[in-house]
Write an enzyme that holds these catalytic residues in place. Sequence first.
Site, PDB file in Angstrom:
ATOM      1  N   GLU A   1      -9.892  23.985  48.316  1.00 43.23           N
ATOM      2  CA  GLU A   1      -9.275  23.023  49.771  1.00 43.23           C
ATOM      3  C   GLU A   1      -9.194  24.164  50.859  1.00 43.23           C
ATOM      4  O   GLU A   1      -8.223  24.365  51.129  1.00 43.23           O
ATOM      5  CB  GLU A   1      -8.021  22.913  49.746  1.00 43.23           C
ATOM      6  CG  GLU A   1      -7.673  22.058  48.498  1.00 43.23           C
ATOM      7  CD  GLU A   1      -5.865  21.604  48.211  1.00 43.23           C
ATOM      8  OE1 GLU A   1      -5.067  22.166  48.904  1.00 43.23           O
ATOM      9  OE2 GLU A   1      -5.993  20.839  47.547  1.00 43.23           O
TER      10      GLU A   1
ATOM     11  N   GLU B   1      -8.112  17.213  41.316  1.00 45.06           N
ATOM     12  CA  GLU B   1      -6.252  17.519  41.349  1.00 45.06           C
ATOM     13  C   GLU B   1      -5.718  16.271  41.365  1.00 45.06           C
ATOM     14  O   GLU B   1      -6.180  16.018  42.850  1.00 45.06           O
ATOM     15  CB  GLU B   1      -5.292  18.874  42.449  1.00 45.06           C
ATOM     16  CG  GLU B   1      -5.824  19.626  41.902  1.00 45.06           C
ATOM     17  CD  GLU B   1      -5.248  21.489  42.811  1.00 45.06           C
ATOM     18  OE1 GLU B   1      -4.818  20.841  43.958  1.00 45.06           O
ATOM     19  OE2 GLU B   1      -6.079  22.117  43.000  1.00 45.06           O
TER      20      GLU B   1
HETATM   21  C1  BGC Z   1      -3.363  23.849  45.547  1.00 49.34           C
HETATM   22  C2  BGC Z   1      -2.821  23.996  44.940  1.00 49.34           C
HETATM   23  C3  BGC Z   1      -0.920  23.061  45.353  1.00 49.34           C
HETATM   24  C4  BGC Z   1      -0.932  22.093  44.750  1.00 49.34           C
HETATM   25  C5  BGC Z   1       0.031  21.573  45.203  1.00 49.34           C
HETATM   26  C6  BGC Z   1      -3.060  21.925  45.792  1.00 49.34           C
HETATM   27  O1  BGC Z   1      -3.161  21.580  47.745  1.00 49.34           O
HETATM   28  O2  BGC Z   1      -4.635  23.008  45.537  1.00 49.34           O
HETATM   29  O3  BGC Z   1      -3.307  24.886  44.412  1.00 49.34           O
HETATM   30  O4  BGC Z   1      -0.135  24.211  44.499  1.00 49.34           O
HETATM   31  O5  BGC Z   1      -2.084  21.447  45.722  1.00 49.34           O
HETATM   32  O6  BGC Z   1       0.306  21.831  46.210  1.00 49.34           O
END
Ligand code: BGC
Length: 451
Positions: free
Chosen positions: A175, A363
Amino acid sequence: MNEVSKNNVFDKSLFGQNFKWGVSTSAYQIEGAHDTGGKGNSIWDKFSEEKGRINNGHHGKITCDFYNRFEDDLKLIKELNIPNFRFSISWSRILPKGIGDVNQEGIDYYNKIIDSCIEKGIEPWITLYHWDLPHELEAKGGWTNRKIIYWFTEYVEICAHAFGDRVKHWMVLNEPMVFTGAGYFLGVHAPGKKGLSNFLPALHHAVLAQAQGIRVLKSIVANAEVGTTISCSHIEPYDSNLRNSLAAKRIDILVNRMFLEPLLGRGYPIIHKKLTAKLNKYILPGDEILMKADFDFIGIQNYTREIVKHSWYTPFLKAKIISADKRSVPITAMNWEIYPESIYNVLKQFGSYAEIKKIIITENGAAFNDTVVDEKVEDFHRKEFLENYLQQVLRARKEGVCVEGYFVWSLLDNFEWSEGFYPRFGIVHVDFETQKRTIKASGAWFKEFLK
Ligand code: BGC
């Protein structure tokens, strides 16, 4: 209508045999052992020592103690039937000063994780940079210094040579819009810098490093699948008013397109001519070519959608995001709207670029206020969240979007950056006093889903 498989259940078979299922983590958020094993300081070690930076004065010195407990945590991944594990390498464990002397203990530590994964039949997926820049490099300007492209190249080469014989899935940056935006424009993440004069060079150097990292990995690691990850949200205008629609377009460029389009060879998309003129100051002849690279997949990280209104007060962007708690919508503990269609919409958007041949959701997940009662965590809202988002992934896949994998954020409750330990994202609960792990109802559901 909900999708069900032949067995009358919503399970992984609906996504096809080759779909990659996994779970994601990052070094600073889980490892702890901040000054052990020859590790140098990172910008997050320093930032969390500064007063008032992190909620409740929390820090990542110990966090989930994954550094000492990785063997048990990998067993948990295996127990949950999760075949792919995404983790990041801490640059300052490999190169304590960011460049120069290599710390063999750091290399040995990641080798142990990789070997243990392989022994258990778990495929390791490495992210090279998940925000924890070595502090010594920040002292030289960090991402605002163009030399970072050389520093990063050195680091990537070392990792590629050390781990590339066994690791075939790589992500270069995590990101980049978040670490440049929150770290070098808003100052709410490490290193806490602010303003366009920090943000614009950081952005451009991260764009160059993103492409350079892909090139280096492709040239060293045989049969590597290399990508990078982008934080994306579906962006919608507040209403049909033209000004709000144009404001939403500008936010969409900033959030979703700024790091993607240069990589595809399309150059920077334009938010405002004057902003482009400011950015151009950092672009040297030949950079347009260097910003492009041949990658194998794009990692999409989606949690929510954003609703945007025109605003006279934000320079260049002339837009503001209306926070979810002001819109009477369901929210998570991060005050992010629960909106499953967001993942469908970003998949359609990213899938529409002809240059993108493969998308992996690297993610997706949600934070809730989980509590342990009688040794159980009944987080049915997270299970529902994951299931509903997955339904939308399947919908996009059925419509021909090239999405070929899905990783839950996250395996464990962990250090959530400036929020500290309060938002819990794990499918496994962590008691930070005792380090006890408890598989949550969502984890048990994912296990069954993957069976
Ligand atoms: C990031 C993580 C973070 C997650 C939740 C993403 O932006 O890669 O490191 O914990 O979102 O906020």
